[in-house]
Structure formats: structure tokens, C-alpha cells
Design an enzyme around this catalytic site. Structure first.
Site, PDB file in Angstrom:
ATOM      1  N   ASP A  98       0.902  -1.263  -0.094  1.00 40.86           N
ATOM      2  CA  ASP A  98      -0.147  -0.153  -0.083  1.00 40.86           C
ATOM      3  C   ASP A  98       0.931   1.258   0.046  1.00 40.86           C
ATOM      4  O   ASP A  98       2.231   1.164   0.267  1.00 40.86           O
ATOM      5  CB  ASP A  98      -1.016   0.040   1.310  1.00 40.86           C
ATOM      6  CG  ASP A  98      -2.188   0.795   1.264  1.00 40.86           C
ATOM      7  OD1 ASP A  98      -2.217   1.462   0.299  1.00 40.86           O
ATOM      8  OD2 ASP A  98      -3.298   0.531   1.631  1.00 40.86           O
TER       9      ASP A  98
ATOM     10  N   ASP B  26     -10.675   1.735  -3.785  1.00 37.91           N
ATOM     11  CA  ASP B  26     -11.150   1.553  -2.556  1.00 37.91           C
ATOM     12  C   ASP B  26     -12.850   1.291  -2.587  1.00 37.91           C
ATOM     13  O   ASP B  26     -13.522   0.977  -1.511  1.00 37.91           O
ATOM     14  CB  ASP B  26     -10.969   2.313  -1.525  1.00 37.91           C
ATOM     15  CG  ASP B  26      -9.321   1.980  -0.708  1.00 37.91           C
ATOM     16  OD1 ASP B  26      -9.147   1.083  -0.927  1.00 37.91           O
ATOM     17  OD2 ASP B  26      -9.226   2.839   0.157  1.00 37.91           O
TER      18      ASP B  26
HETATM   19  C1  DGJ Z   1      -5.807   1.771   1.988  1.00 40.42           C
HETATM   20  C2  DGJ Z   1      -6.469   0.508   1.068  1.00 40.42           C
HETATM   21  O1  DGJ Z   1      -6.702   1.107  -0.402  1.00 40.42           O
HETATM   22  C3  DGJ Z   1      -7.264  -0.275   1.709  1.00 40.42           C
HETATM   23  O2  DGJ Z   1      -7.787  -1.194   0.942  1.00 40.42           O
HETATM   24  C4  DGJ Z   1      -6.509  -0.748   3.072  1.00 40.42           C
HETATM   25  O3  DGJ Z   1      -5.776  -1.728   2.552  1.00 40.42           O
HETATM   26  C5  DGJ Z   1      -6.028   0.285   3.789  1.00 40.42           C
HETATM   27  N1  DGJ Z   1      -5.411   1.386   3.079  1.00 40.42           N
HETATM   28  C6  DGJ Z   1      -5.657   0.007   5.059  1.00 40.42           C
HETATM   29  O4  DGJ Z   1      -4.996   0.841   5.816  1.00 40.42           O
END
Ligand code: DGJ
Length: 689
Positions: free
Chosen positions: A436, A493
Site C-alpha cells: 500500500d 477502495d
Molecule cells: C488503503 C487501502 O486502499 C485499503 O484497501 C486498505 O488496505 C487500507 N489502506 C488499510 O489501511
């Protein structure tokens, strides 16, 4: 004058060199092998008229400010003291092979190299390199500049934001510059490095178009310019000023170029194949893509062994094959205020380490994946307390999601991260990392991106069996640069299937099925509050690399049955859908988003028609298919007639039985589907007889 050509798929690029830098004299549909390139070069010569100097300044691969070029130059440099340099390059020599041209030019102690390669997937890859006898500063270095089409009314570039990625902008050509620049240290949600130049009349399924993608994850600049004389050019390079130090060697990222004679779908399929076959380095290419379960929207930071093993049981029963433990397992990470940088297991949540969970997951037949955000550090972390000087950017900067960025250009930072991550991968049988990147960088610095690539490369070499997913608050870092080290992208997301339907459809202009992660989200979306049916959520996720991401305890029996059956159907088809082309259809109804997954050998397809809102007219408009053999006959079956609107009461044939129709009919008249409610999707399966 010498002339050269490269052919890649449907396109030919022809260049001419006299004494200065090479110039593109033709870019477009593939020319006959017998074409006389000298004649093409002569035919490309322009007239002169009033208001011009006595020769047209070349729109060369690097337009030069020192040669009276009126537009944006391809190179802006200075000596170490900041005094501008205006080199006028002369060609030195050319290395030419059938699929590769390398032009080497020199001026004043500088050597400029333009590399152009043609790949079998139909893509041209272009890159510029500068070396200097003495250190210089580079403000702007463009990958080889390309002429943009004259017979084009608009360009299509891409913008977006968190939970609304890959929004297409249609922008009219006007005199002057359209500049997009990502200065956030990521290719970004805001200005992803993609550009399409459709010629007039181009649609998804017909017409001609050009497209470019700059394969760099650290922020870039795009310039699309109509010069005062009417010529048009496009340049891509790192964001200006990204090279912060003087040096003697600079290089752009690869610029990928494609021309299509089959509408936007020719662009989409060339990029899809290129990303899948040339860019991504698969760990086990023959292994089926596994169905994911990601626990983020189920538990967030609230990890318990009992809760997660129970979720794993349910996920496996539904058909999941890989369990991904998301954020919250390390340091004291009970919220997003702390612990990034401390990549050791939280002993409070995991007194026995991750072994009990991983063993349980493996017993269920699933593999195990783990979340990291290596480039970041929370001020509240042991790493930051020990090394405050490892932070990128000014000390008094504003944090983002309570976090700072580590300076990946520092060898100590790279070593520490490598050792921390490697220790986890060595201790535990982990075959997947969700990588991430959740904040915008405080400054643009190409060295940071090179550092990330180096770290990824080192980890890939040390742990070759581990796959990676590129995530940056969803789709904030999706480009060929990062995909050279990763295998999947977390597109957004947003698990809201209505949003995903659109995002996936537009991203398909660049991204293939196999690398586009798509999860079945909670009944009530965590990012929009919308409540959507399981059939819709599951079928939208099944359009790409499928997974689930929700609290599975919320599932009703009906929902679980539907999810299980769609997952089984996805698995039954993945042996061909993962290498299928995504073809976008020209739906006559703007409320319908329709596309086909067409098997590589053309023997079968899945058509999806998602209804995003109510239609203006009463009856569904027929959907014209594409990419079929007109002379062949296809059996078409509506997989989910039960998803027709409750008011659907007419004799629509597909509701009751399959139909057999010719490719010609399907591509001319098209398929008539039953009436549909918003937030439903029809799935039609087709087989060539
Ligand atoms: C942002 C990501 O896009 C989510 O899927 C998740 O992994 C969160 N971060 C976790 O902090």
C-alpha cells in the site's frame, strides 16, 4: 537523408534523419512492406507562408529550444550553476534492427539517445537518455515526442480521486498547451499517465485512435500541444524538477505508444495484452488466478484469531483460495495513528505470531497474503524515533493520514525495509503482499521512485514465489512502472458495484482482466452507503480478478448461495477469461455499460450489460456485439434471467431459452435483453458453434 521504419501490430512509425535529431514523418496504420520511405519523407514536407522563419523548425524526437521551435521543447537543462544550455544536436549514428531503432546524437559534450522498440503485442516503446561529460541539471526531459493527429477533435485523458478512479476527460484540441502534471510522487488518482487521441468519428468499436502511456510511478508531466503553425505534439516525462541533483546520466521512463484501426478497443486490447504479457512478470503463469478474501472491510484494525479464523472458514466455504490479512497486524497498530515502520508482529493481537492463523488458512486450502505499507512511517513508531532523519521532505511538513514518507533513496532505508519484510517472509509461508501507499509525497523526487523499484526488485529476487498487489489508497499507483514488479492492482477502495462497473469499464482501456482486482463488497457499501443486491455485486466482481471483502457473517443464506454459485462460475471460466480481451460496446442507451470478454481464440465470450440508472426510453435498446466472426454462428444464453425487472412481462426470447444467431446479426442488429432495473447486470454467455 536516411529513413527508418518500425512496425508493431497495426501500426508503422517512420522516421527521417538528415543532420539533426530524427523526426517522425509518419505514424499510423501499418504501411505496405513495399512503401517507399523516402517518398513518405518528401510527402511529409510542409509549406511555408507568412509569419514564419525561412524553414520549419523540426518537430523532432526532442524538439529543441535552440532551433527556434515555437512550442514546448523536449529538453530543458542547465549547467550546475543554473545557466541554461541550448544544445543543437547532430546525429552521430543509428543502430537499426527489425524491431529496434537507436538514434545517437551529440552536442557540446552531451550525448542523447532515442530508443524505440516494437513489441509483438503491437506496442511501441520509446525512451530518451542523456549523458554528459560534466555534471548538468535537468529540469525537463521528455521521452521521444510524437506528432498528434490533425484529424482529431479531442483528446481523452484520465483523472480521478479516491473511490472514483479512471474518469475519462474529453478535451477539445485548441491552440496552445494542455498540460497535466502529477506532483504527488505517485502516478496518482488525479492524473494517471494515460492519453488517447481518437480521430474524428472514433467509437469503442470503430475508427482510428492513438494512445500513450508513460510507465512511471513517481509523478509525470504530459504536454499535448497545438503549435501556432497547426502541428500537434505530445510529450511525456517525469514531473518537471523531479531530478533534484546534478548528474551525468538521465533517462526517461518508457513511453508506450499504440495506434488502432479498430476503435478504442484496439487501444484497450493492445494495452491489456502488453501489460499482461510483457510488463507483468508472473510468478507461476500457468497457475489459475486465485479467488481472494481480504478482511479489511470486515474487521479493519480489530484483529482476533477467533474472528479471523471464523472468517477464513466462511471464505473458504464460499470458494476463496487466498486469504489476505490487511492493515493492523504489526507494531501497536490499533488505528491509523501509529506503527508504520515497525514491521514486527503485534504480540498483543498475535501472541503466537501469525502461525496459528496461517496454519488454519492453509488447512482450509487457501494461501496467505499480508498487507504492508513499506514506504511510510508514523511519527509514533520506533523506526521514526530512532531515525527521524530518514524522513523525506521538510521536518515541519503536514502529515497525510498521520504519516510521513521514508526517503527510499537512502541505502540504509532500503536495507532496513528489505530486512524487516524479508524476515517476515522468511519466518512465515506467505505468498502474497498487498503493498500500500497511502499519502501524497511532500515533494517530487525521481530518486524516491527509483528507490522503491530497487527495493521491490530486491525483494522479488529474494522471494521469487511471492506475488504483489499495488495499492495506493485504492488506484493511486497504477502504471507499467509498478506493474513490472507487481501482479495485481487494487483498482479502487470503492467496493460499491455501481461505481466499480464504471471504473472497471474505463480502466479496461489500459488494464487486462487478470491484474484488475475486484471484490464483492458489503451489502451496504462502506464508501457510498448504497445497498446493492448480491447478484449485482458478485457479477461485477466476476468481471475481473474476483475476490470478497466484507464481514461474511452478514450474509443471508440466499446471499451466500448466490455468491457461492457466481464464484464457482467464475472459476469454471477463468481458464479462458484471464487471457480474454475486454471489448467495450457502443451501447445505444447511455444508462447501460456493456462489454464483452472475448476468448483469445474467439471461441466464446461473456457479454455483460450493467444498468446504472433508469433508461430514458421504455424498451431496452439492442446491444451490438463486436469482435465476432460474421460468418460463424453463436449460441447465446442469458445466464441470469431471474435478474430481469419485476415488470418484465413480454416474450423476450432470451428469458426462456438460448438463441443461435450469426456473428453478422449479432454485430449488426445486436442482442435484445429483457427490461432491467438500475443496479442490475445481465450476463450473456456465447459459444461459437
Ligand atoms: C488503503 C487501502 O486502499 C485499503 O484497501 C486498505 O488496505 C487500507 N489502506 C488499510 O489501511
Amino acid at each position: 537523408m536516411t529513413t527508418y521504419r518500425l512496425d508493431a501490430g497495426a501500426q508503422t512509425l517512420a522516421l527521417a534523419v538528415t543532420t539533426g535529431l530524427p523526426e517522425v514523418v509518419y505514424w499510423g496504420a501499418r504501411l505496405p512492406d513495399t512503401e517507399n520511405l523516402d517518398a513518405i519523407a518528401s510527402a511529409s514536407l510542409n509549406d511555408l507562408t507568412g509569419g514564419m522563419i525561412d524553414a520549419l523548425p523540426a518537430l523532432s524526437l526532442t524538439p529543441e529550444a535552440g532551433r527556434a521551435f515555437q512550442g514546448q521543447p523536449g529538453l530543458v537543462l542547465s549547467d550546475v550553476n543554473g545557466t541554461p544550455l541550448l544544445p543543437a544536436f547532430q546525429i552521430d549514428h543509428v543502430d537499426a534492427a527489425s524491431n529496434h531503432l537507436c538514434f545517437i546524437s551529440r552536442a557540446d559534450g552531451l550525448t542523447q539517445t532515442h530508443n524505440i522498440r516494437a513489441s509483438e503485442s503491437g506496442i511501441l516503446t520509446l525512451q530518451t537518455e542523456i549523458t554528459s561529460d560534466t555534471p548538468i541539471r535537468i529540469q525537463w526531459l521528455a521521452a521521444p515526442a510524437l506528432p498528434a493527429p490533425q484529424r482529431s477533435d479531442e483528446m481523452i485523458d484520465v483523472s480521478g480521486k479516491w473511490i472514483r478512479e479512471f474518469a475519462l476527460n474529453h478535451v477539445a484540441w485548441t491552440p496552445g498547451i494542455r498540460m497535466r502534471e502529477s506532483r504527488t510522487g505517485r502516478s496518482g488518482h488525479e492524473h494517471p499517465p494515460y492519453l488517447i487521441l481518437p480521430e474524428s468519428g472514433c467509437t469503442n468499436t470503430q475508427g482510428t485512435a492513438y494512445a500513450l502511456h508513460y510507465g512511471w510511478s513517481g509523478g509525470h508531466r504530459m504536454v499535448a500541444e497545438e503549435l501556432p503553425d497547426g502541428r500537434r505534439q505530445v510529450q511525456f516525462g517525469h514531473a518537471s524538477g523531479a531530478e533534484t541533483e546534478p548528474g551525468t546520466h538521465f533517462q526517461t521512463a518508457p513511453l508506450y505508444a499504440v495506434f488502432s484501426t479498430t476503435g478504442l478497443n484496439g487501444i484497450g486490447t493492445a494495452f491489456q495484452r502488453h501489460m499482461r504479457e510483457d510488463v507483468v512478470q508472473w510468478v507461476e503463469p500457468a497457475k489459475p488466478r486465485p479467488v481472494h478474501y481480504n478482511c479489511w472491510e470486515a474487521v479493519y484494525f480489530n484483529h482476533t484469531l477467533a474472528g479471523l479464523t471464523a472468517l477464513a472458514d466462511k471464505a473458504a466455504d464460499l470458494g476463496a483460495e487466498r486469504f489476505v490479512l490487511d492493515d493492523g497486524w504489526f507494531g501497536h497498530r490499533d488505528n491509523d495513528l501509529t506503527s508504520l515502520g515497525d514491521w514486527t508482529i503485534d504480540p498483543n493481537k498475535w501472541p503466537g505470531g501469525l502461525h496459528p492463523l496461517i496454519t488454519h488458512v492453509h488447512k482450509l486450502g487457501m494461501s496467505f497474503g499480508l498487507w504492508f505499507e513499506p514506504e511510510m512511517v508514523n511519527p509514533d513508531s520506533d523506526l521514526f524515533r530512532a531515525h527521524p532523519d530518514w524522513m523525506l521532505g521538510p521536518r515541519d511538513q503536514t502529515p497525510g493520514r498521520h504519516q510521513m514518507v521514508l526517503n527510499l533513496a537512502l541505502p540504509d532505508v532500503q536495507d532496513t525495509l528489505f530486512n524487516q519484510i524479508s524476515a517476515i517472509l522468511t519466518e512465515y509461508p506467505i505468498d502474497y503482499i498487498k503493498w500500500d501507499h497511502n499519502r501524497l509525497l511532500p515533494l517530487v523526487d525521481a530518486a524516491q521512485t527509483r528507490g522503491v523499484y530497487a527495493l521491490l526488485k530486491r525483494l522479488r529476487a529474494a522471494h521469487p514465489g511471492v506475488e504483489l498487489e499495488s495499492c495506493a489508497s485504492g488506484g493511486g499507483r497504477i502504471d507499467a512502472g509498478i506493474l513490472a514488479y507487481t501482479h495485481r492492482v487494487w483498482l479502487s477502495d470503492s467496493n460499491d458495484a455501481l461505481e466499480r462497473l464504471r471504473i472497471q469499464h474505463d480502466a479496461a482501456l489500459f488494464l487486462p482482466v487478470a491484474i484488475t482486482g475486484s471484490h464483492v463488497g458489503p451489502r451496504k457499501s462502506h464508501t457510498s452507503g448504497r445497498i446493492l443486491s448480491m447478484s449485482f455485486r458478485a457479477h461485477v466482481a466476476a468481471q475481473r480478478h474476483m475476490g470478497f471483502e466484507m464481514d461474511l457473517n452478514e450474509l443471508t443464506e440466499d446471499e451466500a448461495t448466490t455468491l457461492k454459485s457466481v464464484t464457482a462460475w467464475w472459476k469454471d471460466n477463468r481458464h479462458w477469461t484471464m487471457t480474454a480481451d475486454i471489448l467495450r460496446l457502443d451501447a445505444a442507451d447511455p444508462a447501460v455499460t456493456a462489454e464483452m470478454l472475448l476468448a483469445a481464440d474467439g471461441s466464446r465470450f461473456i457479454l455483460t450489460a450493467g444498468q446504472s440508472e433508469t433508461s430514458i426510453q421504455i424498451l431496452p435498446r439492442p446491444l451490438r456485439l463486436t469482435g465476432l466472426d460474421p460468418a460463424a454462428r453463436y449460441k447465446i444464453t442469458l445466464k441470469n434471467p431471474e435478474d430481469a425487472a419485476r415488470q418484465s412481462r413480454g416474450p423476450n426470447a432470451l428469458k426462456t431459452a438460448p438463441l443461435t444467431l450469426s456473428g453478422q446479426y449479432l454485430m449488426t442488429q445486436g442482442i435484445s435483453l429483457p427490461a432491467q432495473w438500475p443496479a442490475t447486470i445481465f450476463i450473456v454467455e456465447g459459444t461459437r458453434l
